[in-house]
Design an enzyme around this catalytic site. Structure first.
Site, PDB file in Angstrom:
ATOM      1  N   LEU A  35      -0.409 -14.607  -4.914  1.00 25.48           N
ATOM      2  CA  LEU A  35      -1.414 -14.875  -3.899  1.00 25.48           C
ATOM      3  C   LEU A  35      -1.871 -13.607  -3.186  1.00 25.48           C
ATOM      4  O   LEU A  35      -1.058 -12.765  -2.799  1.00 25.48           O
ATOM      5  CB  LEU A  35      -0.864 -15.866  -2.866  1.00 25.48           C
ATOM      6  CG  LEU A  35      -0.386 -17.215  -3.422  1.00 25.48           C
ATOM      7  CD1 LEU A  35       0.060 -18.122  -2.283  1.00 25.48           C
ATOM      8  CD2 LEU A  35      -1.465 -17.894  -4.254  1.00 25.48           C
ATOM      9  N   HIS A  39      -6.885 -16.016  -1.943  1.00 22.42           N
ATOM     10  CA  HIS A  39      -6.199 -17.305  -1.944  1.00 22.42           C
ATOM     11  C   HIS A  39      -5.912 -17.778  -0.517  1.00 22.42           C
ATOM     12  O   HIS A  39      -6.105 -18.951  -0.183  1.00 22.42           O
ATOM     13  CB  HIS A  39      -4.863 -17.201  -2.686  1.00 22.42           C
ATOM     14  CG  HIS A  39      -4.960 -16.885  -4.134  1.00 22.42           C
ATOM     15  ND1 HIS A  39      -4.463 -15.714  -4.671  1.00 22.42           N
ATOM     16  CD2 HIS A  39      -5.485 -17.574  -5.183  1.00 22.42           C
ATOM     17  CE1 HIS A  39      -4.652 -15.706  -5.963  1.00 22.42           C
ATOM     18  NE2 HIS A  39      -5.283 -16.819  -6.317  1.00 22.42           N
ATOM     19  N   GLY A 149     -12.529 -20.756  -4.629  1.00 19.97           N
ATOM     20  CA  GLY A 149     -13.369 -19.613  -4.312  1.00 19.97           C
ATOM     21  C   GLY A 149     -14.517 -19.482  -5.298  1.00 19.97           C
ATOM     22  O   GLY A 149     -14.413 -19.891  -6.465  1.00 19.97           O
ATOM     23  N   LEU A 185     -11.518  -9.865  -4.798  1.00 20.79           N
ATOM     24  CA  LEU A 185     -10.075  -9.978  -4.887  1.00 20.79           C
ATOM     25  C   LEU A 185      -9.684 -10.841  -6.088  1.00 20.79           C
ATOM     26  O   LEU A 185     -10.264 -11.880  -6.340  1.00 20.79           O
ATOM     27  CB  LEU A 185      -9.504 -10.593  -3.614  1.00 20.79           C
ATOM     28  CG  LEU A 185      -9.645  -9.766  -2.332  1.00 20.79           C
ATOM     29  CD1 LEU A 185      -8.855 -10.416  -1.201  1.00 20.79           C
ATOM     30  CD2 LEU A 185      -9.182  -8.334  -2.539  1.00 20.79           C
ATOM     31  N   SER A 186      -8.682 -10.375  -6.821  1.00 16.72           N
ATOM     32  CA  SER A 186      -8.166 -11.083  -7.985  1.00 16.72           C
ATOM     33  C   SER A 186      -6.719 -10.679  -8.189  1.00 16.72           C
ATOM     34  O   SER A 186      -6.337  -9.521  -7.932  1.00 16.72           O
ATOM     35  CB  SER A 186      -8.981 -10.728  -9.237  1.00 16.72           C
ATOM     36  OG  SER A 186      -8.319 -11.168 -10.412  1.00 16.72           O
ATOM     37  N   SER A 187      -5.912 -11.599  -8.679  1.00 12.75           N
ATOM     38  CA  SER A 187      -4.516 -11.272  -8.984  1.00 12.75           C
ATOM     39  C   SER A 187      -4.415 -10.201 -10.060  1.00 12.75           C
ATOM     40  O   SER A 187      -3.411  -9.491 -10.152  1.00 12.75           O
ATOM     41  CB  SER A 187      -3.769 -12.536  -9.438  1.00 12.75           C
ATOM     42  OG  SER A 187      -3.773 -13.512  -8.425  1.00 12.75           O
ATOM     43  N   ARG A 188      -5.454 -10.064 -10.873  1.00  6.09           N
ATOM     44  CA  ARG A 188      -5.433  -9.072 -11.947  1.00  6.09           C
ATOM     45  C   ARG A 188      -5.686  -7.646 -11.446  1.00  6.09           C
ATOM     46  O   ARG A 188      -5.453  -6.684 -12.184  1.00  6.09           O
ATOM     47  CB  ARG A 188      -6.474  -9.429 -13.012  1.00  6.09           C
ATOM     48  CG  ARG A 188      -6.189 -10.745 -13.724  1.00  6.09           C
ATOM     49  CD  ARG A 188      -7.310 -11.118 -14.680  1.00  6.09           C
ATOM     50  NE  ARG A 188      -7.091 -12.433 -15.277  1.00  6.09           N
ATOM     51  CZ  ARG A 188      -6.444 -12.644 -16.413  1.00  6.09           C
ATOM     52  NH1 ARG A 188      -5.965 -11.612 -17.081  1.00  6.09           N
ATOM     53  NH2 ARG A 188      -6.288 -13.865 -16.876  1.00  6.09           N
TER      54      ARG A 188
END
Length: 301
Positions: A35, A39, A149, A185-188
């Protein structure tokens, strides 16, 4: 303070049944974990709108085309739970693969027209995997609202899934959250090297500039070709797609005569990044980047 965790459907439904007996409204935020502030912004929106909020954490194998990508996806349950506890999240649902897809599982959900375009065209079966797991989560939780999102804009075709399958839940779209330099924003993003991280915001910048040009009346095809070249020139190694599509139905557009989205997916090294910006129809643009009616313009200006 900690967030309660349910790991089975029966545990989840037991908690929800208690909430229902008290008349509470329920929101759900589906995630694959790792997160970040994007998120958490969804969780905050959910807490504003619903009296009880469930965050799900499930790295869904059915939406990965590459086994290596599935293995590499970050898994940070303890950190995620701590972040959610600070926000006051009411329940974290963390099923394992066997709980979600029991032995002999043989059903898939497909949303025609979406599964074959954009990410679906380059990741066969991806959106079917997303639609299947989301439908299961909606039915397992029985929530009133689901929060997504806009960075992954194809998720909003899930409204069609909900309508077609008569699932009693409302999809709530939430703005893309960006870094100060514009990167969505991205977890990657954690997989980017320092050099790649410096290049990454160029994707949003090119999209925004292109959206402004299109809203002012620049011809669509050559403008999109110039944008594709600019993304590759910035250091992205491959551009899967950059397309202009309708805001409500994601149909490809030959003219900007209705609200639209400019959507892109590109590879930076071994990391795949996606983004999109909104574009108002020609005639509604009043000049200047700050006047462009898109979430990206609002956040980057």
């Amino acid at each position: 303070m900690s967030v309660p965790i349910a790991r089975t459907v029966s545990e989840l439904r037991g908690v929800v049944a208690q909430w229902r007996r008290s008349g509470a409204t329920i929101g759900i935020v589906p995630t694959m974990g790792a997160l970040h502030d994007g998120h958490l912004s969804l969780v905050r929106k959910a807490l504003e709108r619903a009296e009880r909020v469930i965050v799900t954490l499930f790295v869904n194998p059915k939406q990965f085309n590459s086994p290596a990508d599935l293995i590499a996806y970050p898994r940070t349950e303890s950190d995620d739970a701590a972040k959610l506890a600070l926000l006051g999240t009411h329940l974290l649902y963390v099923p394992d693969t066997e709980e979600m897809y029991q032995v002999g599982f043989a059903t898939a959900v497909s949303v025609s027209g979406i599964s074959e375009c954009l990410c679906g065209a380059f990741r066969p079966g991806h959106f079917n995997g997303v639609a299947t797991v989301v439908a299961k989560l909606f039915l397992q939780a029985g929530a009133d609202f689901a929060f997504f999102g806009k960075r992954i804009f194809s998720n909003f075709s899930l409204s069609r899934l909900v309508r077609d399958l008569d699932i009693p839940i409302t999809i709530v779209p939430c703005p893309t959250v960006r870094e100060a330099d514009g990167l969505a924003l991205s977890s990657r993003n954690v997989r980017l090297s320092p050099a790649q991280r410096a290049i990454a915001p160029k994707l949003a910048s090119v999209l925004l500039d292109t959206a402004e040009r299109l809203a002012r009346g620049s011809p669509i095809l050559p403008t999109l070709d110039e944008a594709r070249a600019a993304i590759l020139a910035a250091g992205y190694r491959e551009l899967e797609y950059l397309e202009l599509r309708g805001e409500t139905d994601l149909q490809s557009l030959a003219s900007l005569d209705r609200p639209a989205r400019l959507l892109a997916a590109a590879w930076l090294g071994d990391t795949r990044l996606i983004d999109n910006v909104a574009i108002s129809p020609i005639g509604s643009w009043s000049g200047g980047r700050s006047s462009l009616q898109s979430e990206a313009a609002q956040q980057l200006r």
